[in-house]
Design a protein around this motif. Structure first.
Motif, short mmCIF file in Angstrom:
data_model
loop_
_atom_site.label_atom_id
_atom_site.label_comp_id
_atom_site.label_asym_id
_atom_site.label_seq_id
_atom_site.Cartn_x
_atom_site.Cartn_y
_atom_site.Cartn_z
N GLY A 1 11.77 3.16 -6.60
CA GLY A 1 11.92 2.71 -5.21
C GLY A 1 11.96 1.20 -5.12
N LYS A 2 12.55 0.72 -4.06
CA LYS A 2 12.67 -0.72 -3.86
C LYS A 2 12.36 -1.14 -2.43
CE LYS A 2 15.81 -4.58 -4.41
NZ LYS A 2 17.11 -5.05 -4.84
N ILE A 3 12.76 -0.35 -1.46
CA ILE A 3 12.69 -0.74 -0.05
C ILE A 3 11.83 0.25 0.72
CG2 ILE A 3 14.05 -1.07 2.06
CD1 ILE A 3 16.41 -1.71 0.06
N VAL A 4 10.83 -0.27 1.43
CA VAL A 4 10.06 0.57 2.33
C VAL A 4 10.82 0.55 3.66
CG1 VAL A 4 7.87 0.94 3.49
CG2 VAL A 4 7.89 0.14 1.12
N SER B 1 0.83 -1.20 0.00
CA SER B 1 0.00 0.00 0.00
C SER B 1 0.87 1.26 0.00
CB SER B 1 -0.92 -0.02 1.22
OG SER B 1 -1.72 1.13 1.25
N TYR B 2 1.92 1.26 0.81
CA TYR B 2 2.80 2.42 0.87
C TYR B 2 3.54 2.62 -0.45
CZ TYR B 2 5.83 6.03 2.62
OH TYR B 2 6.47 7.24 2.79
N PHE B 3 3.99 1.53 -1.05
CA PHE B 3 4.67 1.58 -2.34
C PHE B 3 3.78 2.27 -3.38
CE2 PHE B 3 6.60 0.10 -6.22
CZ PHE B 3 7.95 -0.03 -5.91
N THR B 4 2.52 1.86 -3.42
CA THR B 4 1.56 2.47 -4.34
C THR B 4 1.32 3.94 -4.00
OG1 THR B 4 0.50 0.34 -4.71
CG2 THR B 4 -0.80 2.30 -5.23
N GLU C 1 11.82 8.45 -2.34
CA GLU C 1 11.47 9.75 -1.79
C GLU C 1 12.67 10.70 -1.67
OE1 GLU C 1 8.57 9.69 1.51
OE2 GLU C 1 8.49 7.53 1.12
N ARG C 2 13.86 10.18 -1.88
CA ARG C 2 15.05 11.03 -1.77
C ARG C 2 15.60 11.45 -3.13
NH1 ARG C 2 18.37 8.52 3.40
NH2 ARG C 2 16.55 8.40 4.76
N LEU D 1 12.55 3.99 -0.51
CA LEU D 1 13.89 4.31 -0.95
C LEU D 1 14.34 3.37 -2.05
CD1 LEU D 1 15.66 4.78 2.52
CD2 LEU D 1 14.67 6.54 1.05
N CYS D 2 15.20 3.87 -2.93
CA CYS D 2 15.88 3.00 -3.88
C CYS D 2 17.00 2.28 -3.12
CB CYS D 2 16.45 3.81 -5.05
SG CYS D 2 17.79 4.93 -4.60
#
Length: 96
Positions: A36-39, A20-23, A30-31, A65-66
């Motif tokens: 992105g890959k890692i929550v 859900s956060y990824f979506t 975010e940087r 974050l990537c």
């Protein structure tokens, strides 16, 4: 993954929250805006807070974050010497 966190990271609650956060963040770091890959948990998960959903499952504590940004967050190079000294070619500390 730390042993105390394995059960949490395999849980349905985390997997659903992560997806859900990824979506929510449109799949972008975010940087740096790369994919992105890692929550990431801004306030790190510890044995003391692993069962606190305000820490583990709260969007306010998450950041997408990537891999590179995540590595910088957790594995940033820090100086191993004090100012004014350095290692020479023999591995000995000398005045800088």
């Amino acid at each position: 993954m730390k042993p105390y966190a394995q059960k949490f990271y395999k849980s349905k609650a985390w997997k659903d929250c992560r997806a859900s956060y990824f979506t929510h963040r449109h799949g972008l770091c975010e940087r740096c805006d790369n994919p992105g890959k890692i929550v990431h948990h801004k306030k790190y998960i510890t044995p003391d807070n692993i069962n606190d959903p305000d820490i583990t499952l709260n969007f306010n504590n998450l950041e997408l974050l990537c891999q590179d940004c995540h590595n910088r967050e957790h594995h940033a190079m820090t100086s191993v010497t004090v100012e004014g000294v350095k290692f020479d070619s023999n591995g000995d500390l000398v005045q800088a």
